[in-house]
Design an enzyme around this catalytic site. Structure first.
Site: not given
Ligand code: ZN
Length: 242
Positions: A17, A233, A124, A152, A21, A29, A116
């Protein structure tokens, strides 16, 4: 430190992160993080609540609409990593960030592993179909509070790894293989406390790579790192890589 970068043949960079920033995207966090100040906000990031509670989903869509990443620009830190790729020694860029700013800055998608996930797509939860986030946000703007999957009818969520979801094993293996293969590992803007990503510097060090920590605050790996560069950084990356 510059000499280490110049000597290295294969560099792996892990970003957290702290690199974003500077682009106006809050660290969730960190000491002033959104979740640190308001633990209830973290609920929308827990998969169990998200699936069970339509109100949590409605709130999540509103948070996605308002997310600072949509208007954020890559900063000098991101651009330094593009320069590194252009020099030809960037093996892999592993990121804990979901904002997609590395690709927007100009790093090629093939080099970036988003452990992540990404907020720029939706997935979905029933049929696994993926689609651009922008299309789903259009539906929310048009009045759908919790737009279902077009294929769906299942629950849609940003294609990020929420608490309670496991990391993509393919992405994780790629990150580990990269850590094993590099001769210089840069851990940038990450507190190195979230596993299994926090293991990567150790994997690289055990395989013989130099490990350098670049962060604004102390990290869990400082004592083991070959060097620790603490400060702004973007400035550090510009000084060391460009
Ligand atoms: Zn779906």
């Amino acid at each position: 430190m510059r000499a280490w970068v110049d000597q290295a043949r294969s560099i792996v960079v892990l970003t957290g992160a702290g690199i974003s920033t500077g682009s106006g995207i809050p660290d969730f966090r960190g000491p002033n993080g959104v979740w640190t100040r308001d633990p209830k906000a973290e609920r929308t990031s827990q998969i169990g609540y998200y699936v069970a509670d339509p109100e949590v989903r409605r709130r999540s869509w509103q948070q996605r609409l308002a997310h600072p990443a949509w208007t954020a620009e890559a900063n000098a830190g991101h651009l330094a990593l593009v320069a590194l790729e252009e020099r030809g020694t960037l093996h892999t860029l592993v990121t804990q960030n979901i904002d997609g700013l590395h690709q927007r800055a100009g790093n090629s998608s093939e080099r970036v592993v988003e452990v992540h996930g990404t907020m720029r797509e939706v997935v979905c939860l029933d049929c696994d179909e993926r689609a651009p986030m922008e299309r789903a946000l259009e539906r929310v703007r048009a009045g759908e509070e919790d737009p279902p999957c077009r294929s769906c009818g299942g629950i849609l969520k940003s294609a990020t790894v929420s608490f309670g979801q496991s990391l993509d094993p393919h992405d994780l293996r790629r990150a580990e293989r990269a850590a094993l293969a590099c001769d210089l590992f840069l851990a940038v803007g990450s507190t190195l406390t979230v596993y299994p990503v926090a293991e990567l510097p150790r994997v690289a060090a055990a395989a013989g790579a130099r490990v350098v920590v670049i962060n604004g605050e102390p990290t869990a790996f400082d004592a083991e790192a070959d060097a620790v560069l603490r400060g702004d950084i973007s400035e550090i990356l510009q000084a060391v890589l460009v």
